[in-house]
Design a protein around this motif. Structure first.
Motif, PDB file in Angstrom:
ATOM      1  N   ASP A   6       0.936  -1.406   0.197  1.00  0.00           N
ATOM      2  CA  ASP A   6       0.086  -0.072  -0.067  1.00  0.00           C
ATOM      3  C   ASP A   6       0.781   1.174   0.209  1.00  0.00           C
ATOM      4  O   ASP A   6       0.459   2.350  -0.756  1.00  0.00           O
ATOM      5  N   ALA A   7       2.033   1.246   0.845  1.00  0.00           N
ATOM      6  CA  ALA A   7       2.705   2.553   0.737  1.00  0.00           C
ATOM      7  C   ALA A   7       3.501   2.636  -0.552  1.00  0.00           C
ATOM      8  O   ALA A   7       3.548   3.841  -0.960  1.00  0.00           O
ATOM      9  N   TRP A   9       2.147   1.830  -3.436  1.00  0.00           N
ATOM     10  CA  TRP A   9       1.019   2.399  -4.347  1.00  0.00           C
ATOM     11  C   TRP A   9       0.766   4.017  -4.234  1.00  0.00           C
ATOM     12  O   TRP A   9       0.727   4.604  -4.938  1.00  0.00           O
ATOM     13  N   GLU A  10       0.710   4.148  -2.866  1.00  0.00           N
ATOM     14  CA  GLU A  10       0.392   5.463  -2.283  1.00  0.00           C
ATOM     15  C   GLU A  10       1.375   6.680  -2.809  1.00  0.00           C
ATOM     16  O   GLU A  10       1.176   7.602  -3.149  1.00  0.00           O
ATOM     17  N   ALA A  11       2.820   6.193  -2.526  1.00  0.00           N
ATOM     18  CA  ALA A  11       3.829   7.049  -3.061  1.00  0.00           C
ATOM     19  C   ALA A  11       3.905   7.104  -4.546  1.00  0.00           C
ATOM     20  O   ALA A  11       3.808   8.438  -4.984  1.00  0.00           O
ATOM     21  N   ASP A  13       1.254   6.835  -6.461  1.00  0.00           N
ATOM     22  CA  ASP A  13       0.149   7.730  -6.984  1.00  0.00           C
ATOM     23  C   ASP A  13       0.240   9.224  -6.762  1.00  0.00           C
ATOM     24  O   ASP A  13       0.053  10.098  -7.574  1.00  0.00           O
ATOM     25  N   ALA A  14       1.030   9.463  -5.470  1.00  0.00           N
ATOM     26  CA  ALA A  14       1.511  10.959  -5.234  1.00  0.00           C
ATOM     27  C   ALA A  14       2.414  11.510  -6.183  1.00  0.00           C
ATOM     28  O   ALA A  14       2.356  12.826  -6.658  1.00  0.00           O
ATOM     29  N   GLN A  16       2.476  10.583  -9.287  1.00  0.00           N
ATOM     30  CA  GLN A  16       2.192  10.137 -10.615  1.00  0.00           C
ATOM     31  C   GLN A  16       2.750   9.101 -11.366  1.00  0.00           C
ATOM     32  O   GLN A  16       3.339   9.479 -12.887  1.00  0.00           O
ATOM     33  N   ALA A  22       8.983   9.296  -6.437  1.00  0.00           N
ATOM     34  CA  ALA A  22       8.159   8.260  -5.242  1.00  0.00           C
ATOM     35  C   ALA A  22       8.938   8.083  -4.075  1.00  0.00           C
ATOM     36  O   ALA A  22       8.501   7.853  -3.048  1.00  0.00           O
ATOM     37  N   LEU A  26       7.876   7.762  -0.352  1.00  0.00           N
ATOM     38  CA  LEU A  26       7.897   6.392   0.418  1.00  0.00           C
ATOM     39  C   LEU A  26       8.700   6.320   1.666  1.00  0.00           C
ATOM     40  O   LEU A  26       8.231   5.935   2.614  1.00  0.00           O
ATOM     41  N   LYS A  29       6.530   7.985   4.409  1.00  0.00           N
ATOM     42  CA  LYS A  29       5.805   7.235   4.841  1.00  0.00           C
ATOM     43  C   LYS A  29       6.375   6.097   5.567  1.00  0.00           C
ATOM     44  O   LYS A  29       5.606   5.593   6.609  1.00  0.00           O
ATOM     45  N   TRP A  67       2.284   0.249 -11.963  1.00  0.00           N
ATOM     46  CA  TRP A  67       1.489   1.616 -12.035  1.00  0.00           C
ATOM     47  C   TRP A  67       0.962   2.027 -13.297  1.00  0.00           C
ATOM     48  O   TRP A  67       0.209   2.436 -13.644  1.00  0.00           O
TER      49      TRP A  67
END
Length: 79
Positions: A6-7, A9-11, A13-14, A16, A22, A26, A29, A67
């Motif tokens: 999850d970390a 993917w979130e990084a 996404d943030a 792009q 990222a 990361l 996070k 991604w």
């Protein structure tokens, strides 16, 4: 999916999908992890010792490829 996944993917996404951008996200996070995430990080560190950042960067690169493929499919679902 794990909390570490999850970390990643979130990084991404943030950032792009930019793995270079990222990585610092990361790392932020992972700076204050939950108890469960701490367990995943301990496993990672025990397995890879001093190479943790290298492993995170390599894994982030693989996640970035997924991604971008996922975003590409969303942009063109027909093909």
């Amino acid at each position: 999916m794990s909390l570490l996944d999850d970390a990643f993917w979130e990084a991404l996404d943030a950032a792009q999908g930019n793995e270079g951008a990222a990585f610092p996200i990361l790392k932020r996070k992972l700076a204050n992890p939950s108890r469960d995430l701490i367990q995943e990080l301990r496993w990672l560190r025990s397995r890879y010792a001093d190479d943790t950042d290298d492993i995170l960067k390599e894994t982030l690169g693989r996640f970035a490829e997924k991604w971008r493929a996922r975003r590409s499919e969303e942009a063109d679902p027909s093909g």
